[in-house]
Scaffold this active site. Sequence first.
Site, short mmCIF file in Angstrom:
data_model
loop_
_atom_site.label_atom_id
_atom_site.label_comp_id
_atom_site.label_asym_id
_atom_site.label_seq_id
_atom_site.Cartn_x
_atom_site.Cartn_y
_atom_site.Cartn_z
N PHE A 241 0.84 -1.20 0.00
CA PHE A 241 0.00 0.00 0.00
C PHE A 241 0.87 1.25 0.00
O PHE A 241 1.86 1.32 0.73
CB PHE A 241 -0.87 0.06 1.26
CG PHE A 241 -1.83 -1.07 1.45
CD1 PHE A 241 -3.14 -0.99 0.98
CD2 PHE A 241 -1.43 -2.22 2.13
CE1 PHE A 241 -4.03 -2.04 1.19
CE2 PHE A 241 -2.32 -3.26 2.34
CZ PHE A 241 -3.62 -3.18 1.86
N ASP A 242 0.47 2.24 -0.78
CA ASP A 242 0.96 3.59 -0.58
C ASP A 242 0.26 4.14 0.66
O ASP A 242 -0.74 3.59 1.13
CB ASP A 242 0.64 4.44 -1.82
CG ASP A 242 1.08 5.88 -1.68
OD1 ASP A 242 2.09 6.13 -0.98
OD2 ASP A 242 0.43 6.76 -2.27
N GLY A 243 0.78 5.25 1.20
CA GLY A 243 0.18 5.82 2.40
C GLY A 243 -0.87 6.86 2.11
O GLY A 243 -2.07 6.62 2.20
N PHE A 358 -1.09 -0.88 -4.35
CA PHE A 358 -2.07 0.19 -4.49
C PHE A 358 -1.39 1.54 -4.35
O PHE A 358 -0.66 1.79 -3.39
CB PHE A 358 -3.15 0.07 -3.40
CG PHE A 358 -3.98 -1.18 -3.47
CD1 PHE A 358 -5.06 -1.28 -4.34
CD2 PHE A 358 -3.69 -2.26 -2.64
CE1 PHE A 358 -5.83 -2.43 -4.39
CE2 PHE A 358 -4.45 -3.41 -2.68
CZ PHE A 358 -5.52 -3.51 -3.56
#
Length: 400
Positions: A241-243, A358
């Site tokens: 995941f991106d943040g 993502f």
Amino acid sequence: MGCHIKRVPPGRPRLRELPGTERSRARSGAAHGAEPPLPRSRRAMEPPGPAGAPGRPWDEAKAFYDNLAPKKKPKSPKPENAITIAVSSRALFRMEEEQKIYTEQGVEAYVKYQLDHENEPFLPGAAFPFVKALEAVNAQLRELYPDSEELFDIVLMTNNHAQVGVRLINSINHYDLFIERFCMTGGNSPICYLKAYHTNLYLSSDAEKVSGAIEEGIAAATIFSPSRDLEVSEKQLRVAFDGDAVLFSDESEQIVKAHGLDMFFEHEKAHENKPLAQGPLKGFLEALGKLQKKFYSKGLRLECPIRTYLVTARSAASSGARALKTLRSWGLETDEALFLAGAPKGPLLRKIRPHIFFDDQMFHVEGAQEMGAVAAHVPYGVAQKHKRPAQGKQQTPNSK
């Protein structure tokens, strides 16, 4: 009533006695002066032979027919208890040729082509390895918790015509996928059905439908095939995941866009102990964490078949603490946290080999693709310039 013995007429061939059967062994033994075989009652009392000795014919035959028997499929969990992953047909399978026929020849030619080729399975698409990894996790959960319905449940969500469903079913059975729930809407958008299916994540190759799902408050992403092949784990589900604007809100990105990086660093330092608001994929990370804890409670933290990653462009020293403290405040964590300080994400993703990554920015999605990683774009936040389609626009039957 007398007992009549039916004799084989002269000239008619007798049934051949198969070698290894009881009668053939008896005849062979008698011919060589061997003792006749033991009666059944005495054989049943005999102890089993030594390890490695050949089994008796009955055991061999039973094993043979047991292998022929169809394997019983597991029961589908109730939607309210499961983590539901809705996947479009074009995300799960490659359908470029069919899409071309629809675009150039129209819907009737498209449906006819699908019917004519319904016994030919589709090739695996971008989401295929991800779905296989979900099912691998389910298999381990069923072993540890046979009666639990806390499992992944995959739903095929497509606006294809119902007649095309036969080819989709054949393809799913060909690859031995466990997908029992279908939603085929015949040209209408399937977005309105996502909540009814208790969807936790929606993956599609259609950016407009993904944006519609995001606006409905459903975690969703547009999935892209990688530019090169990259082998992924078959035993461990890996999700990266991106943040900002993915797990978290786009609050910090708005400051970067409006005031630049220096102001962003000052803002993050001043608000280090204030949790960020949640982003569209926070709920999916939470669902993964819930399943991870089921393995942890069995003492399997190091062998857990689910592994999560935070891969962010944030700098660790200047803005990383707020991201980690936000996750902690939610009771969540990722197994690994990678702060890249603006460096490209692609090379790290090539090492991670996630089943899906993502991100809210296409720049990073394209970088992941180039390195062979399956990436999914989350159209959320200030970085997006996407415009919703006009109401009433005709939907294509295979743009899922």
